[in-house]
Design a protein around this motif. Structure first.
Motif, PDB file in Angstrom:
ATOM      1  N   HIS A  75      97.379  17.931  23.569  1.00 26.20           N
ATOM      2  CA  HIS A  75      96.640  17.098  24.726  1.00 26.20           C
ATOM      3  C   HIS A  75      95.511  16.359  24.347  1.00 26.20           C
ATOM      4  CE1 HIS A  75      94.422  16.653  28.710  1.00 26.20           C
ATOM      5  NE2 HIS A  75      95.625  17.041  29.302  1.00 26.20           N
ATOM      6  N   ASP A  96      92.150   7.379  31.562  1.00 24.91           N
ATOM      7  CA  ASP A  96      92.833   7.760  32.841  1.00 24.91           C
ATOM      8  C   ASP A  96      92.748   9.307  33.273  1.00 24.91           C
ATOM      9  OD1 ASP A  96      94.311   9.444  30.844  1.00 24.91           O
ATOM     10  OD2 ASP A  96      96.068   8.596  31.008  1.00 24.91           O
ATOM     11  N   ARG A  97      93.263   9.873  34.099  1.00 26.24           N
ATOM     12  CA  ARG A  97      92.990  11.226  34.612  1.00 26.24           C
ATOM     13  C   ARG A  97      93.072  12.210  33.793  1.00 26.24           C
ATOM     14  NH1 ARG A  97      96.548  10.519  40.209  1.00 26.24           N
ATOM     15  NH2 ARG A  97      98.075   9.995  38.922  1.00 26.24           N
ATOM     16  N   GLY A  98      93.779  12.095  32.585  1.00 27.87           N
ATOM     17  CA  GLY A  98      93.784  12.997  31.658  1.00 27.87           C
ATOM     18  C   GLY A  98      92.416  13.130  30.946  1.00 27.87           C
ATOM     19  N   CYS A 100      89.492  12.754  32.380  1.00 24.14           N
ATOM     20  CA  CYS A 100      88.207  12.853  33.316  1.00 24.14           C
ATOM     21  C   CYS A 100      87.863  14.447  33.557  1.00 24.14           C
ATOM     22  CB  CYS A 100      88.916  12.359  34.703  1.00 24.14           C
ATOM     23  SG  CYS A 100      87.694  12.720  36.238  1.00 24.14           S
ATOM     24  N   SER A 101      86.669  14.806  32.982  1.00 25.59           N
ATOM     25  CA  SER A 101      86.406  16.166  33.137  1.00 25.59           C
ATOM     26  C   SER A 101      84.931  16.308  33.188  1.00 25.59           C
ATOM     27  CB  SER A 101      87.040  17.290  32.107  1.00 25.59           C
ATOM     28  OG  SER A 101      86.661  17.030  31.005  1.00 25.59           O
ATOM     29  N   ARG A 118      89.646   7.504  35.797  1.00 30.64           N
ATOM     30  CA  ARG A 118      90.226   7.632  37.173  1.00 30.64           C
ATOM     31  C   ARG A 118      89.983   9.232  37.453  1.00 30.64           C
ATOM     32  NH1 ARG A 118      96.599   6.251  39.017  1.00 30.64           N
ATOM     33  NH2 ARG A 118      96.161   6.858  41.326  1.00 30.64           N
ATOM     34  N   LEU A 119      89.891   9.574  38.672  1.00 33.56           N
ATOM     35  CA  LEU A 119      89.489  10.817  39.040  1.00 33.56           C
ATOM     36  C   LEU A 119      90.770  11.801  38.921  1.00 33.56           C
ATOM     37  CD1 LEU A 119      86.996  12.495  40.183  1.00 33.56           C
ATOM     38  CD2 LEU A 119      88.091  12.383  42.485  1.00 33.56           C
ATOM     39  N   HIS A 120      90.493  12.999  38.129  1.00 34.24           N
ATOM     40  CA  HIS A 120      91.579  13.906  38.101  1.00 34.24           C
ATOM     41  C   HIS A 120      92.136  14.241  39.556  1.00 34.24           C
ATOM     42  CE1 HIS A 120      93.587  17.510  36.927  1.00 34.24           C
ATOM     43  NE2 HIS A 120      94.011  16.777  35.551  1.00 34.24           N
ATOM     44  N   GLN A 121      93.537  14.743  39.276  1.00 35.74           N
ATOM     45  CA  GLN A 121      93.978  14.767  40.763  1.00 35.74           C
ATOM     46  C   GLN A 121      93.502  16.239  41.461  1.00 35.74           C
ATOM     47  OE1 GLN A 121      95.496  14.293  38.016  1.00 35.74           O
ATOM     48  NE2 GLN A 121      97.254  15.809  37.435  1.00 35.74           N
ATOM     49  N   ARG A 122      93.045  16.995  40.625  1.00 39.38           N
ATOM     50  CA  ARG A 122      92.671  18.447  41.064  1.00 39.38           C
ATOM     51  C   ARG A 122      91.423  18.380  41.463  1.00 39.38           C
ATOM     52  NH1 ARG A 122      94.932  22.612  36.688  1.00 39.38           N
ATOM     53  NH2 ARG A 122      97.186  22.199  36.978  1.00 39.38           N
TER      54      ARG A 122
END
Length: 234
Positions: A75, A96-98, A100-101, A118-122
Motif C-alpha cells: 500500500h 489521491d484518496r489513498g 488521505c488520513s 482528495r477526501l477518503h471515501q470512508r
C-alpha cells in the motif's frame, strides 16, 4: 537538477509536488518473482513479475524527485514517509484518496508541509451548519455511525468549512505505536466540495481536504484548480 528547477512552476508561491503510486513489470526470473510477486489475474508461470512503485514528482518541471519500488501488494501509505525528507517547509503535496488520513496529514504538518488531498471515501464530510459529530474513543457517542469524526469550527461557504479532525483510536499498520501516540489529538483542516462537468461524462463530485486554511489566499477555485493538475501525472 532538483536545485536547478527549485523555483520552476510555483503555485501561489509554493513548490507543488504530486505523490502517486503505480506499477511496472520486469524480466521473468525466479528471484524477481519471489520478491515482487505478480498480478493475481495471471496463471502461475505465465506472467511477469510486477513491482509497486511510489513516486514524488515536482510538478513545475516533471522531475521525479524520488521513486520507491516495493513488492506488488504494497500500500502507498506504508512507503509514503520515505518521501517526506525530500520536502521542505512551504511545499504543497497533491494526492489521491489513498494518501488521505489523519496520521499522514499530521506528519506533513509537523514538517510545515501543506497538502491538498482528495477526501477518503470512508470519511464523512457534513457541511451543515452546527451539525453533530462523534469523537472516537468517547464511549457510545463515539461509535455513532453516519456522523463525521470532526468538529466544525468555521463555515467559509455552502460547501467549504474549517474543521478539527480527531485522532483515530486505532494505529495504522504502517506506523509504530510510539509514532502514533506522538501525533496531536486534533488537527485543524479545511474541507470543500465541488463538481466537475465535462462534455460526454457524468458530473463528478470531488471533496478535498487541505491544510491551506486562508480562504482569501487559497480560494476554493484555486484549490480545485491545483487538485486538477494532479491528473496530468497520469
Amino acid at each position: 537538477m532538483s536545485a536547478a528547477v527549485r523555483e520552476t512552476g510555483l503555485w501561489l508561491g509554493h513548490r507543488l509536488f504530486v505523490m502517486d503510486g503505480s506499477s511496472f513489470s520486469m524480466p521473468d526470473t525466479e528471484e524477481l518473482q519471489t520478491h515482487f510477486g505478480q498480478s493475481g489475474g495471471q496463471r502461475a508461470g505465465c506472467g511477469f513479475p510486477t513491482a509497486h512503485w511510489l513516486a514524488l514528482v515536482h510538478f513545475g518541471s516533471g522531475l521525479f524527485q524520488k521513486v520507491i519500488a516495493a513488492p506488488l501488494r504494497t500500500h502507498d501509505m506504508s512507503q509514503v514517509d520515505k518521501l517526506h525528507p525530500e520536502l521542505q517547509a512551504g511545499d504543497v503535496v497533491l494526492g489521491d484518496r489513498g494518501l488521505c488520513s489523519f496520521p499522514h496529514l499530521s506528519l506533513l504538518v509537523a514538517r510545515s508541509v501543506h497538502a491538498i488531498l482528495r477526501l477518503h471515501q470512508r470519511v464523512v464530510a457534513d457541511f451543515t451548519k452546527g451539525r453533530a459529530y462523534a469523537r472516537p474513543g468517547s464511549g457510545k457517542s463515539g461509535n455513532k455511525t453516519g456522523l463525521p469524526r470532526s468538529r466544525q469550527i468555521q463555515k467559509l461557504g455552502p460547501l467549504d468549512q474549517i474543521v478539527e479532525w480527531f485522532r483515530p483510536v486505532d494505529c495504522p499498520s504502517w506506523m509504530s505505536a510510539e509514532a502514533f501516540a506522538a501525533l496531536p489529538e486534533v488537527l485543524r483542516v479545511r474541507e470543500l466540495r465541488y463538481s466537475v462537468s465535462q462534455k460526454g461524462f457524468r458530473v463528478k463530485t470531488i471533496t478535498l481536504v487541505t491544510t491551506l486554511l486562508d480562504p482569501k489566499i487559497y480560494t476554493a477555485e484555486k484549490l480545485a484548480e491545483a487538485y486538477g493538475l494532479r491528473w496530468t501525472i497520469e
